[in-house]
Design an enzyme around this catalytic site. Sequence first.
Site: not given
Length: 256
Positions: A140, A144
């Site tokens: 990601h 995040k």
Amino acid sequence: MIKVGVLGAKGRMGSLVGQTVRAADDLELVAEVDVGDSRDPLSGSDVVIDFTSPAAVMDNLQWCVRSGLNMVIGTSGFDDARLAQANDILENLAEQTPQAAVAKPRVLVVPNFSVGAVLMMKFAGQAARFFESAEIVELHHAGKVDAPSGTAARTAGMIAAARSAAGVGVGPDATTTQLEGARGAVVDGVHVHSVRLAGLVAHQEVLLGGHGETLMIRHASLDRASFMPGVLMAVRGVASLPPGLTVGLEGLLGLA
Ligand SMILES: NC(=O)c1ccc[n+]([C@@H]2O[C@H](COP(=O)([O-])OP(=O)(O)OC[C@H]3O[C@@H](n4cnc5c(N)ncnc54)[C@H](O)[C@@H]3O)[C@@H](O)[C@H]2O)c1
């Protein structure tokens, strides 16, 4: 026309949902509510969609159920305890308030609106019992805050359930010494490796290994637009669900 209200309308997801609903011929955007706004305009909606925050969503859920409104929830944080709490709200409030008793609200909680991600999880669950080894790599963007991702944790749960139902044991692993974290986090017995890298959005690979072969199931969300077909499906389909709580898009996609 299906009348749609949005909670969290000024956020990244909520604003895109507003644009998407406006562009759909069969939907009408009747209320856009964010922090500090009254929720009253939502009462004219056939369905309210919530993209707020884990801290705000349960109060919104109570308000919508009390008002007898169907709801689609994209906000994250719905672990088992929270799902049980949502069920309680639906069962108790639905009996207590006249609007809810008449309307029998439907609440659809969708952990991932990406059709590709839902299919990846489904395929991983189907394949898991045929392979000795299964591990997950999720990748990601660097902003995040949680690791592993909710999607990776859910995938691990689905793989573990499929393996347990088929009587498949723990995968082979000869590791006896390791640097802490080198084998990733273990979720329901499945190793999950989290990569955080600037430039990425949301990616996941499920690695399955067996006798002289590997199967890799890979998904990438390249843009928030990837969530919009699933959002539209949920908004259009929520009224067709049984009263009460439903989790995931699988039923509406014919994958349940
Ligand atoms: N299910 C999925 O597929 C999916 C996809 C992307 C994001 N999400 C989740 O959706 C949520 C929102 O994500 P985002 O990136 O749009 O966040 P964001 O911070 O950009 O937007 C959230 C918005 O909600 C508003 N808000 C907060 N409390 C509120 C309240 N009580 N009433 C009304 N509005 C309120 C905020 O002011 C903000 O405008 C997060 O929990 C995220 O993890 C889920």
